[in-house]
Design a protein around this motif. Structure first.
Motif, short mmCIF file in Angstrom:
data_model
loop_
_atom_site.label_atom_id
_atom_site.label_comp_id
_atom_site.label_asym_id
_atom_site.label_seq_id
_atom_site.Cartn_x
_atom_site.Cartn_y
_atom_site.Cartn_z
N TRP A 195 0.82 -1.21 0.00
CA TRP A 195 0.00 0.00 0.00
C TRP A 195 0.86 1.26 0.00
CZ3 TRP A 195 -4.62 -0.20 -1.68
CH2 TRP A 195 -5.43 -1.31 -1.44
N PHE A 196 1.99 1.22 0.69
CA PHE A 196 2.93 2.33 0.66
C PHE A 196 3.41 2.57 -0.78
CE2 PHE A 196 7.33 3.73 0.42
CZ PHE A 196 7.35 4.86 1.23
N CYS A 197 3.74 1.49 -1.48
CA CYS A 197 4.21 1.61 -2.85
C CYS A 197 3.13 2.19 -3.76
CB CYS A 197 4.67 0.26 -3.37
SG CYS A 197 6.13 -0.41 -2.54
N LEU A 198 1.91 1.70 -3.60
CA LEU A 198 0.80 2.19 -4.43
C LEU A 198 0.59 3.69 -4.20
CD1 LEU A 198 -1.56 1.71 -6.36
CD2 LEU A 198 -2.96 1.12 -4.37
N TYR A 199 0.57 4.09 -2.94
CA TYR A 199 0.41 5.51 -2.61
C TYR A 199 1.53 6.33 -3.24
CZ TYR A 199 0.51 9.75 0.28
OH TYR A 199 0.55 11.06 0.72
N SER A 200 2.77 5.86 -3.12
CA SER A 200 3.92 6.61 -3.65
C SER A 200 3.82 6.78 -5.15
CB SER A 200 5.21 5.88 -3.29
OG SER A 200 5.36 5.75 -1.90
N VAL A 201 3.47 5.71 -5.84
CA VAL A 201 3.39 5.77 -7.30
C VAL A 201 2.26 6.69 -7.74
CG1 VAL A 201 2.91 4.42 -9.37
CG2 VAL A 201 4.45 3.52 -7.64
N VAL A 202 1.11 6.61 -7.09
CA VAL A 202 -0.02 7.48 -7.47
C VAL A 202 0.34 8.95 -7.26
CG1 VAL A 202 -2.38 8.14 -6.83
CG2 VAL A 202 -1.79 5.72 -7.07
N VAL A 203 0.91 9.28 -6.11
CA VAL A 203 1.30 10.67 -5.85
C VAL A 203 2.35 11.13 -6.85
CG1 VAL A 203 2.43 12.21 -4.19
CG2 VAL A 203 0.70 10.58 -3.41
N TRP A 204 3.29 10.27 -7.16
CA TRP A 204 4.34 10.61 -8.11
C TRP A 204 3.77 10.87 -9.50
CZ3 TRP A 204 6.01 7.47 -12.30
CH2 TRP A 204 7.18 7.91 -12.94
N VAL A 205 2.84 10.03 -9.94
CA VAL A 205 2.21 10.21 -11.26
C VAL A 205 1.45 11.53 -11.30
CG1 VAL A 205 0.42 9.33 -12.81
CG2 VAL A 205 2.09 7.76 -11.81
N VAL A 206 0.75 11.85 -10.24
CA VAL A 206 -0.06 13.07 -10.21
C VAL A 206 0.80 14.32 -10.15
CG1 VAL A 206 -1.74 14.37 -8.83
CG2 VAL A 206 -2.06 11.92 -9.19
N THR A 207 1.94 14.25 -9.46
CA THR A 207 2.73 15.47 -9.21
C THR A 207 3.83 15.73 -10.23
OG1 THR A 207 4.13 14.19 -7.68
CG2 THR A 207 2.28 15.43 -6.74
N SER A 208 4.70 14.76 -10.53
CA SER A 208 5.87 15.11 -11.33
C SER A 208 6.19 14.13 -12.46
CB SER A 208 7.10 15.22 -10.43
OG SER A 208 7.49 13.94 -9.95
N ARG A 209 6.12 12.83 -12.18
CA ARG A 209 6.55 11.78 -13.12
C ARG A 209 8.04 11.92 -13.47
NH1 ARG A 209 1.98 13.70 -15.12
NH2 ARG A 209 2.97 14.63 -16.94
N TYR A 210 8.79 12.54 -12.56
CA TYR A 210 10.25 12.65 -12.69
C TYR A 210 10.86 11.53 -11.88
CZ TYR A 210 14.89 14.89 -12.34
OH TYR A 210 16.23 15.16 -12.39
N PRO A 211 11.55 10.56 -12.51
CA PRO A 211 11.98 9.34 -11.80
C PRO A 211 12.75 9.60 -10.51
CG PRO A 211 12.29 9.06 -14.14
CD PRO A 211 11.89 10.50 -13.94
N ARG A 212 13.60 10.63 -10.46
CA ARG A 212 14.40 10.84 -9.26
C ARG A 212 13.54 11.22 -8.06
NH1 ARG A 212 19.25 14.90 -9.73
NH2 ARG A 212 18.08 16.22 -8.33
N TYR A 213 12.37 11.80 -8.31
CA TYR A 213 11.48 12.17 -7.22
C TYR A 213 10.79 10.95 -6.61
CZ TYR A 213 11.99 17.11 -8.47
OH TYR A 213 12.49 18.36 -8.71
N LEU A 214 10.98 9.79 -7.23
CA LEU A 214 10.43 8.55 -6.69
C LEU A 214 11.48 7.77 -5.90
CD1 LEU A 214 7.75 6.90 -6.74
CD2 LEU A 214 8.61 5.75 -8.78
N THR A 215 12.70 8.29 -5.84
CA THR A 215 13.80 7.56 -5.22
C THR A 215 13.53 7.21 -3.77
OG1 THR A 215 15.37 8.66 -6.69
CG2 THR A 215 16.28 7.59 -4.73
N ALA A 216 12.86 8.09 -3.03
CA ALA A 216 12.60 7.84 -1.62
C ALA A 216 11.78 6.57 -1.41
CB ALA A 216 11.89 9.03 -0.98
N SER A 217 11.02 6.17 -2.41
CA SER A 217 10.19 4.97 -2.32
C SER A 217 10.85 3.75 -2.93
CB SER A 217 8.83 5.21 -3.00
OG SER A 217 8.17 6.32 -2.45
#
Length: 609
Positions: A385-407
């Motif tokens: 669920w943490f991963c799903l939340y992270s990916v959804v927020v990332w898609v909505v906000t930036s879709r810049y791969p480095r901004y997903l690094t924390a997850s």
């Protein structure tokens, strides 16, 4: 000796961090599910966080000097030495209670793959700084703090108002060593989170999952720079580990029991939020998770205090001095200060230009719910669920791969489960295919079962050859990448200059100005080289020293404006020279002083008022 000296320095720091972190963990009830490796990694991570808080406090009061840094490291080292014997006894006792299950064939193959992935990562930190962002503001900021011994607002940097928690470690490294040492502190964050993912995989899944997840995250990490994304990932992962320990220890226990793990989780999130704004996106998810089980005011008070300790300074300073606690990203809500609306639009456009899909290794995360591990492990589901939340927020906000690094660490762990599902499906398909072929064979042969055994043996042999082929390819890639990393290692000044001239555009002219400039220097389109130039150096696409504020002036007006601000030279790449040399009277007010490797230094000539 070069590598040995840096790894020895890292070992001393790690041992010191463990001393502080172990002392803190010793005041808490042990986690319900004990694991010596995971607890040791958490102790080091907490020690890193405590060092960051100590450096921050020293720098706030202008006392962040080399002597204070060395004293803190020595004190932690002594604390670690005192605690080591009791920890070794405890570790032996924990290992005595662990079942010693033999390693399976696939687990051994996965461990070999993990070792091959680790090989280039061991060499990567030894390279000199060449990454764009580390040269543009991470290391320049750390150098300023190291030299001044205090925190300041340096408006010549692109992000002078950002939270800089993890960069304080780089400042300490520059005080006691060279500019390669910060790479090891970045690599430390990656290595600790790899260990955590490995131990979590063993605890909540199996060895195969542990090896695959650790290998994926190890392969995704970048160990050759002094960025802070892996540092943020470490503390987000540490917060998740502490949260799960709190959840398993039983919410509602008194402060001396499980609730302290909640405080540790909040502290780790605070360190992450004090290192990069993107860490704030996890707060709603964590708050929802906690409030389902804990609503007492004293527990939430503990959470707020522990969260604010590492990050309050940055946000309070920004709020007081600019009105925007999240400067500059809160501009549309709190008002624009040094960034104009055009700067904001340009930054968002730049992020969108770099938007792309993340590494394909983590795409299998969506298949994890089909695994039996998902059904039987609450920890796996929580991570999912943490991963799903992270990916959804990332898609909505930036879709810049480095901004997903924390997850990425938890994404890698869950993706490992997904890959097992996919390979399981593929194996089942092959078995069905071989089974269909068997039915076409002679009924008498089928009745004996000999064809089934032969088919099984041939299938096993085919699988073995596939694994051997994959390992051979991985070994070749690992050796090639390691060779590339080794070629970047620069032991002598001459080798370092050669590497930097090859990989850092504008390095030669920046190095020249660093040695010869007697006044302010304005740079144009050479942001990635400012660490090697005069300290400080002005000029950027955003902020108070933006290029557009100077770009439309004639040669005389430009020289008068720059000269009035104390500038004596302008440095720019050859590709930009035609844009400036075409100005009216440009040659009358600017003269080439130095030219090398595709960049030029122009001396500003006296201009009539």
């Amino acid at each position: 000796m070069f590598a040995a000296a840096h790894y020895a320095a890292l070992a001393v720091f790690v041992f010191s961090c463990w001393g502080y972190g172990r002392a803190l963990l010793g005041r808490m009830a042990p986690p319900p599910r004990r694991d010596a490796g995971l607890e040791a990694a958490m102790a080091v991570a907490l020690g890193v966080g405590l060092f960051i808080c100590a450096f921050q406090a020293l720098a706030i009061f202008g006392a962040f000097k080399m002597g204070a840094t060395v004293a803190l490291v020595v004190a932690g080292f002594v604390a670690a030495a005192i605690q080591l014997p009791s920890w070794l006894r405890e570790r032996r006792a924990l290992r005595a209670n662990e079942p010693a299950a033999p390693w399976t064939y696939f687990e051994r193959v996965a461990m070999i793959a993990l070792a091959l992935v680790a090989l280039p990562a061991l060499v990567a930190p030894l390279a000199p700084p060449i990454a764009f962002d580390e040269l543009m503001y991470h290391l320049p900021y750390a150098r300023q703090v190291a030299q001044q011994g205090s925190l300041g607002i340096h408006d010549w940097l692109r992000y002078p108002w950002f939270p800089y928690n993890y960069n304080l470690l780089y400042a300490a490294a520059l005080q006691v060593g060279d500019d390669v040492l910060p790479h090891f502190l970045n690599a430390l964050a990656g290595a600790l989170s790899v260990v955590m993912i490995f131990r979590l995989g063993i605890l909540h899944a199996n060895r195969l999952t542990a090896c695959i997840g650790a290998a994926i995250w190890l392969g995704l990490g970048d160990y050759s720079n002094a960025l802070i994304d892996m540092g943020v990932a470490l503390f987000v992962l540490s917060a998740c580990v502490a949260l799960w320990w709190w959840r398993e220890s039983g919410p509602g226990k008194p402060v001396h029991g499980g609730i302290r793990w909640l405080g540790v989780a909040a502290f780790c999130l605070g360190v992450a939020a004090g290192s990069k704004y993107q860490a704030l996106i996890f707060l709603p998810l964590v708050a929802l998770f906690v409030i389902r089980h804990e609503r007492r005011p004293q527990a939430w008070a503990l959470v707020f205090v522990c969260f604010l300790i590492p990050c309050l300074y940055w946000y309070a300073r920004n709020a007081v001095m600019t009105g925007d606690p999240f400067n500059p990203i809160g501009a549309r809500v709190f008002g624009f200060t040094e960034w104009t609306p055009a700067d904001y639009v340009q930054q968002v456009a730049d992020v969108r230009v770099h938007a792309e899909l993340p590494n394909a290794l983590i795409w299998s995360v969506f298949f994890a719910p089909f695994s039996v591990l998902w059904k039987r492990s609450a920890a796996v589901r929580a991570a999912g669920w943490f991963c799903l939340y992270s990916v959804v927020v990332w898609v909505v906000t930036s879709r810049y791969p480095r901004y997903l690094t924390a997850s990425f660490p938890l994404l890698a762990a869950i993706a490992a489960i997904g890959w097992q599902v996919l390979f399981g499906w593929a194996a089942s398909g092959l078995r069905r295919m071989f089974g269909a072929k068997e039915k076409t064979q002679d009924a008498g042969t089928v009745a004996t079962g000999s064809m089934s055994r032969d088919t099984a043996r041939s299938g096993a042999r085919a699988g073995d050859w596939v694994l051997v082929l994959l390992l051979a390819v991985l070994a070749a890639v690992s050796v090639r990448q390691t060779a590339v990393k080794v070629s970047m290692v620069s032991i002598t000044p001459e080798a370092r200059d050669a590497v930097l001239r090859k990989h850092v555009p504008g390095y030669a002219v920046m190095d020249y100005l660093r040695r010869t400039a007697t006044g302010r220097v304005y740079q144009i389109a050479l942001n990635e080289a400012i660490y090697y130039g005069p300290n400080p150096i002005w000029g950027d696409t955003l902020g108070p020293w933006r290029y557009t504020d100077f770009g439309r002036l004639s040669g005389g007006d430009l020289a008068r404006k720059l000269g009035g601000l104390g500038f004596v030279a302008v440095v720019l790449p050859d590709s930009v020279v035609p844009v400036f040399s075409a100005r009216v009277d440009f040659d009358k007010y600017f003269a080439v002083e130095y030219e090398k490797d595709g960049s030029r230094v122009y001396r500003i000539l006296p201009a009539a008022p």
